[in-house]
Design a protein around this motif. Sequence first.
Motif, PDB file in Angstrom:
ATOM      1  N   VAL A 215      13.474  -3.822  -0.707  1.00 58.06           N
ATOM      2  CA  VAL A 215      12.611  -3.334  -1.774  1.00 58.06           C
ATOM      3  C   VAL A 215      11.440  -4.299  -1.924  1.00 58.06           C
ATOM      4  O   VAL A 215      11.638  -5.519  -1.939  1.00 58.06           O
ATOM      5  N   VAL A 216      10.240  -3.747  -2.030  1.00 52.85           N
ATOM      6  CA  VAL A 216       9.037  -4.543  -2.241  1.00 52.85           C
ATOM      7  C   VAL A 216       8.404  -4.090  -3.554  1.00 52.85           C
ATOM      8  O   VAL A 216       8.142  -2.900  -3.738  1.00 52.85           O
ATOM      9  N   ALA A 217       8.184  -5.044  -4.457  1.00 49.91           N
ATOM     10  CA  ALA A 217       7.486  -4.759  -5.710  1.00 49.91           C
ATOM     11  C   ALA A 217       6.206  -5.584  -5.696  1.00 49.91           C
ATOM     12  O   ALA A 217       6.257  -6.811  -5.698  1.00 49.91           O
ATOM     13  N   SER A 218       5.073  -4.906  -5.654  1.00 45.74           N
ATOM     14  CA  SER A 218       3.783  -5.590  -5.553  1.00 45.74           C
ATOM     15  C   SER A 218       2.947  -5.337  -6.789  1.00 45.74           C
ATOM     16  O   SER A 218       2.921  -4.223  -7.312  1.00 45.74           O
ATOM     17  N   GLY A 219       2.260  -6.371  -7.244  1.00 48.98           N
ATOM     18  CA  GLY A 219       1.355  -6.233  -8.376  1.00 48.98           C
ATOM     19  C   GLY A 219       1.852  -6.950  -9.617  1.00 48.98           C
ATOM     20  O   GLY A 219       3.049  -7.141  -9.813  1.00 48.98           O
TER      21      GLY A 219
END
Length: 109
Positions: A60-64
């Motif tokens: 999982v990638v959470a960006s921002g």
Amino acid sequence: MADSPSELALNLVEIGGIICKAPKFSQSPAGVPHCIFVLEHRSIQLEAQLNRQSYVRIQVVASGKEHQPATEYLQVEQQVRVRGFLNRHQGRNGLSQLVLHAQQIERIN
């Protein structure tokens, strides 16, 4: 009958599970913060009127910056629900993998 462009563009996943690898935090050269972790999901799903074991491990990638409050205290064995879209990432070894890009993360416990 052809699908409409909006139907073809649909890419939405919601999955619950346990964080099984410690979150890693980084920042892009443009200053965008990233949190990457691995989610493990186990359940029994009904398929063809039969119970089927479902087991998935997905990165999982959470960006921002908007995800920093939700990712700041994530830890191994914590239960979460993630909603987002799927994308293909190519690793340094040239192999592709499916990755879930989070748009919403909810801690369950």
